[in-house]
Design an enzyme around this catalytic site. Structure first.
Site, mmCIF file in Angstrom:
data_model
loop_
_atom_site.group_PDB
_atom_site.id
_atom_site.type_symbol
_atom_site.label_atom_id
_atom_site.label_comp_id
_atom_site.label_asym_id
_atom_site.label_seq_id
_atom_site.Cartn_x
_atom_site.Cartn_y
_atom_site.Cartn_z
ATOM 1 N N THR A 149 0.865 -1.196 0.000
ATOM 2 C CA THR A 149 0.000 0.000 0.000
ATOM 3 C C THR A 149 0.895 1.238 0.000
ATOM 4 O O THR A 149 1.329 1.679 -1.058
ATOM 5 C CB THR A 149 -0.974 0.019 1.203
ATOM 6 O OG1 THR A 149 -0.241 -0.169 2.404
ATOM 7 C CG2 THR A 149 -2.020 -1.076 1.059
ATOM 8 N N THR A 183 0.014 -2.766 10.881
ATOM 9 C CA THR A 183 -0.885 -2.895 9.725
ATOM 10 C C THR A 183 -0.152 -3.664 8.696
ATOM 11 O O THR A 183 0.498 -3.107 7.824
ATOM 12 C CB THR A 183 -1.272 -1.566 9.107
ATOM 13 O OG1 THR A 183 -1.995 -0.861 10.060
ATOM 14 C CG2 THR A 183 -2.177 -1.753 7.903
ATOM 15 N N GLU A 263 6.609 4.828 7.185
ATOM 16 C CA GLU A 263 6.104 5.951 6.386
ATOM 17 C C GLU A 263 6.878 7.242 6.615
ATOM 18 O O GLU A 263 6.881 7.787 7.711
ATOM 19 C CB GLU A 263 4.624 6.190 6.692
ATOM 20 C CG GLU A 263 3.725 5.157 6.015
ATOM 21 C CD GLU A 263 2.269 5.288 6.396
ATOM 22 O OE1 GLU A 263 1.964 6.016 7.352
ATOM 23 O OE2 GLU A 263 1.438 4.657 5.731
ATOM 24 N N ASN A 385 -0.172 10.679 5.777
ATOM 25 C CA ASN A 385 -1.362 10.289 6.521
ATOM 26 C C ASN A 385 -2.434 11.372 6.593
ATOM 27 O O ASN A 385 -3.571 11.102 6.993
ATOM 28 C CB ASN A 385 -0.965 9.818 7.916
ATOM 29 C CG ASN A 385 -0.338 8.445 7.823
ATOM 30 O OD1 ASN A 385 -1.007 7.495 7.456
ATOM 31 N ND2 ASN A 385 0.954 8.358 8.102
ATOM 32 N N SER A 390 -7.997 10.312 1.172
ATOM 33 C CA SER A 390 -8.988 11.129 1.880
ATOM 34 C C SER A 390 -10.065 11.597 0.914
ATOM 35 O O SER A 390 -9.984 11.356 -0.275
ATOM 36 C CB SER A 390 -8.337 12.311 2.563
ATOM 37 O OG SER A 390 -7.699 13.129 1.616
#
Lengths: 390, 390
Positions: A149, A183, A263, A385, A390
């Site tokens: 991802t 995750t 990330e 993030n 979004s």
């Protein structure tokens, strides 16, 4: 070589149109061709666990897994009965292709929480993947790419024992990574001749000291799944200790790759707490430090701010980790900048240029130690993030 | 009006040269002129508590505080015996100026951990502040400015009862703000006629539902201090309930101002958890949500990402907060985007433009509720904390 390194496994990764990212492979299939079809799994403890977790937990309960289908582009979490039905339908499609029962097909999903999957695309993707499955390296790499991802690179591992059995695997994960899994979706395969009980024990032990000791952002996911499949195709019955060690070693490599790709991170941070009265005490201290946003920001600014290390240590209750603050030492990259709870060597002496930052904390209260891993907190993490799907 | 709003108090704020910021006021003095000199305090529970905390805890133990001296520009934390001696010397200087005992002078410091203060500057600053103390509004504002660090504005409060007594106060804090206090120094003053026991009880109750329920970044400081001083100068013996309520109201206002000025924040987030089996259960859920970096990033990107809300709820153990995930509803700014653990109204319906984001979670498991406050996580937060005094 990833999941196809061990004999008896075939894999594929295809573009099924599930992910919003144009051209991205987003569906992977891993098939165990036997002769054994042994499977074991460890799952998130999040109470809002996703539909595929609910499904796969039942699949591995009897120790037999014939195949795993994994998708990125959608977590199928918090989707109620309709979501569960999607996981079941996905398993049924793979079972039909393989000529087996749906309850032998594990399902994994990762992506945005709270939306159903485009099921027609998933089912068509399963057919496309099945048409392409192969035992070669490219097939394994395609699968590793398909589960990514926000990962910037695929994460794979392979190990071969002198006795002649192999263990390989793949993982995805770079955000929503907390102690107690992350995750992440992980599939490890082996051609050793082992039972489901041996697999479950090896996996539980391996996960406990690896995936459960990394923390990118303190956030536990709804979808975390680690599976171990055994084909027995090598014909080798392994020494149990050697088997456990190899599984743990694969988990260690994959978990380190996750932290190394956290990330937006610019530094990987290893935190070792020694001199604790117990491993649990050391872990509690390590995790408190690893979860400090302030420390993680300081490290991203190349500042070995030990005040933020000890102030994080100080939130661990004394009954969890007894120690005297006046006995604590902190070394950053080998320089003792806090000595007995007070300033030691000037922090300007610390070389903060390496990617890996080593924080060694000695509580001077006992003999136990533990290591946890995390990443620094950067502008890029916020960017990823704040703007992700979004 | 801040700490000088209540009768019987004088204050000053001066530039003592402690802070590295040129021209910044960095030393404040608050003097209780009586006729009572009652004091009470609540302090950080961090085990690496700073020298001034160790000092002031002893000062308030007997319920008498004649004055408080506060500095920004250095926390005097993790500085060992030498740091403690600095706090003692600072108190001794103020005591000498006032003609009282050092053990009646509270000391507060805030700034970088792990470095001694420039004591000569602190002592000279104490003299300069004493020469300037006054009971007017400017003096109170000067004090409120002098304790600021990364705060963008001074934070003050004043309340007057119909019965004729007053409560006023000041606070600093915008980062290292966690439940269980925050990186904050707070002085509240009252001219009510109250005992030290009444003050301690009112402060403990007020702090518990205000300062202990805000969380900017989950990081607990070594220096947190909240003091309540009473002069009795109004001559009014307050109704106990009214006094408690006014102290709590001042704490609420000041704690809200901290969250409203959270480092780099673009949204203030109110999280109310209702339908819990107990206040503790509601608090545990609220704090889990408030500490999610992923959610805080999503909010900064104006994304009402309810998946990150429920995945945070899901880490709270069932024995701490019993509830059924399938019964949980989540409203963001009044829109029910998660209904029974599944998607509700489309999240595009949520207006994310207001500064304040209201998250209302109903566990549907009981009658208790609690509210916590936090801020979003922005690029600016990382910038401030990567580069702060590095």
């Amino acid at each position: 070589m990833t999941v196809t390194f061990a004999q008896g496994f075939e894999a594929a990764g295809v573009e099924a149109g599930i992910s919003a990212v144009e051209g991205k492979k987003d569906l992977a299939l891993v098939v165990n061709r036997g002769p054994l079809e042994v499977g074991a799994g460890v799952f998130t403890t999040n109470r809002f666990c996703a539909a595929p977790v609910q499904w796969s937990r039942k699949v591995v309960a009897d120790g037999r897994v014939d195949a795993v289908i994994l998708n990125s582009g959608g977590a199928n979490a918090c989707t109620g009965q309709a979501g569960y039905d999607q996981s079941a339908a996905t398993a049924a499609k793979v079972a039909e292709l393989l000529g087996t029962d749906p309850d032998r097909i594990a399902v994994c999903s990762t992506g945005l929480i709270g939306e159903l999957l485009p099921l027609d695309k998933v089912l068509a993707g399963a057919e496309a993947a099945y048409a392409k499955i192969a035992a070669d390296e490219d097939a394994g790499q395609d699968a590793a790419h398909a589960i990514m991802t926000t990962d910037t690179r695929p994460k794979t591992v392979e190990r071969e024992s002198e006795a002649g059995f192999r263990v390989g695997g793949m993982v995805k994960g770079s955000g929503m990574i907390a102690p107690q899994l992350a995750t992440m979706l992980c599939v490890i395969t082996t051609d050793a001749v082992v039972t489901a009980g041996q697999c479950q024990a090896a996996l539980a032990r391996g996960v406990d000291v690896t995936f459960n000791r990394i923390d990118v952002d303190g956030c536990m996911s709804t979808n975390d799944t680690v599976l171990l499949l055994a084909s027995g195709a090598s014909g080798v019955e392994p020494d149990p200790d050697e088997f456990n060690a190899m599984v743990a070693d694969c988990c260690a490599s994959l978990s380190r790759q996750i932290v190394g790709d956290g990330e937006g991170s610019s530094h990987t941070i290893r935190i070792t707490v020694s001199g604790a009265v117990s491993v649990d005490a050391a872990l509690a201290c390590g995790r408190a430090v690893a979860s400090s946003n302030l420390l993680k920001c300081a490290i991203s600014g190349n500042d070995p701010n030990w005040g933020r290390i000890v102030s994080s240590l100080g939130i661990v209750p004394a009954d969890v980790a007894p120690y005297d603050p006046d006995d604590v030492t902190v070394d950053v990259n080998g320089v003792r900048i806090c000595d007995g709870g007070k300033p030691g060597v000037d922090r300007s002496e610390v070389d903060m240029t390496p990617r890996e930052i080593d924080i060694d904390i000695d509580l001077n209260a006992g003999e136990a130690e533990a290591t946890v891993w995390t990443d620094d907190l950067t502008h890029e993490y916020v960017h990823i993030n704040a703007d992700y799907e979004s």
